[in-house]
Scaffold this motif. Structure first.
Motif, PDB file in Angstrom:
ATOM      1  N   SER A  59      -6.262  -8.563  14.738  1.00  0.00           N
ATOM      2  CA  SER A  59      -6.091  -8.648  13.294  1.00  0.00           C
ATOM      3  C   SER A  59      -4.724  -8.165  12.858  1.00  0.00           C
ATOM      4  CB  SER A  59      -7.171  -7.806  12.611  1.00  0.00           C
ATOM      5  OG  SER A  59      -6.969  -7.760  11.226  1.00  0.00           O
ATOM      6  N   ARG A  75      -2.911  -7.302   9.021  1.00  0.00           N
ATOM      7  CA  ARG A  75      -3.077  -7.231   7.561  1.00  0.00           C
ATOM      8  C   ARG A  75      -1.744  -6.878   6.921  1.00  0.00           C
ATOM      9  NH1 ARG A  75      -8.336  -4.573   5.116  1.00  0.00           N
ATOM     10  NH2 ARG A  75      -9.006  -6.680   5.643  1.00  0.00           N
ATOM     11  N   ASP A  78      -4.475 -11.477   5.198  1.00  0.00           N
ATOM     12  CA  ASP A  78      -5.285 -11.255   6.396  1.00  0.00           C
ATOM     13  C   ASP A  78      -5.166 -12.402   7.382  1.00  0.00           C
ATOM     14  OD1 ASP A  78      -7.354  -9.753   4.119  1.00  0.00           O
ATOM     15  OD2 ASP A  78      -6.727  -8.690   5.933  1.00  0.00           O
TER      16      ASP A  78
END
Lengths: 129, 107
Positions: free
Chosen positions: B22, B24, B71
């Motif tokens: 991930s 962000r 995101d």
């Protein structure tokens, strides 16, 4: 396939200067935007600055931490790209990479992106007293 | 400056597993100007993905990118031995910045 090779790294005292070179081969260097990216030990990469191709204006732009101290230039006749580093600080210690930029085309429109395609192996710069 | 935060810091998986990384952003990234890189020890980063989801030349299709706005995700569908490395995201919607990296290690 294009290749880049950096040189000129070494040990320098705080306040000193160093000039890095990047030799390009296997592609039309004069058409490419070029960037320097550095990576301090154990850290993520950090973009240093960029020079556009002469056909796109040949202008330079720098990251805030190096603006006013570092200068990027190019010699298209020698397929070489430079980073002049002055007033060096201990926090400039890093591996310095030269890179080309990604080209993206959509239909008949083509763009140069600030994402980094071909990378050299890097040259180590250590700033220490 | 757009700050990119990657998670997890370290991901321990086995060959054949699926990896999900991930990234962000502290503010929305224009036009999905987000790239992913792979870095093996002692080597330069290697471009995997640009434009959030476009694979770079020569990148296997087990690597895929997705996301928008703030995101973003890099997915590796079936891990192979050479995939264990550090992965960085980078935004280029503003002055380019990189995340701090996710280390993908063998479990």
């Amino acid at each position: 396939e294009g290749q880049l090779v950096e040189s000129g790294g070494g040990l320098v005292k705080p306040g000193g200067s160093l000039r890095l070179s990047c030799a390009a081969s296997g592609f039309s260097f004069s058409d490419e935007w070029m960037s320097w990216v550095r990576q301090a030990p154990g850290k993520g990469p950090e973009w240093v600055g960029r020079i556009k191709s002469k056909v796109d204006g040949g202008t330079t732009v720098y990251a805030a931490p190096v603006k006013g101290r570092f200068t990027i230039s190019r010699d298209d006749s020698k397929n070489t790209f430079f980073l002049q580093m002055n007033s060096l600080k201990t926090e400039d210690t890093a591996v310095y990479f030269c890179t080309t930029h990604v080209h993206f085309c959509s239909g008949s429109n083509c763009y140069v992106l600030d994402a980094f395609d071909v990378w050299g192996p890097g040259t180590v710069v250590t700033v220490s007293s | 400056e757009i700050v990119l935060t990657q998670s997890p810091g370290t991901l321990s998986l086995s060959p054949g597993d699926r990896a999900t990384l991930s990234c962000r952003a502290s503010q929305s990234i224009s036009s999905n100007y987000l790239a992913w890189y792979q870095q093996s020890p002692g080597q330069a980063p290697r471009l995997l993905i640009y434009g959030a989801s476009s694979r770079a030349t020569g990148i296997p299709d087990r690597f895929s990118g997705s996301g928008s706005g703030t995101d973003f995700t890099l997915t590796i569908s079936r891990l192979e031995a050479e995939d264990f490395a550090v992965y960085y995201c980078q935004q280029y919607g503003a002055s380019p910045t990189f995340g701090q990296g996710t280390k993908l290690e063998i479990k």
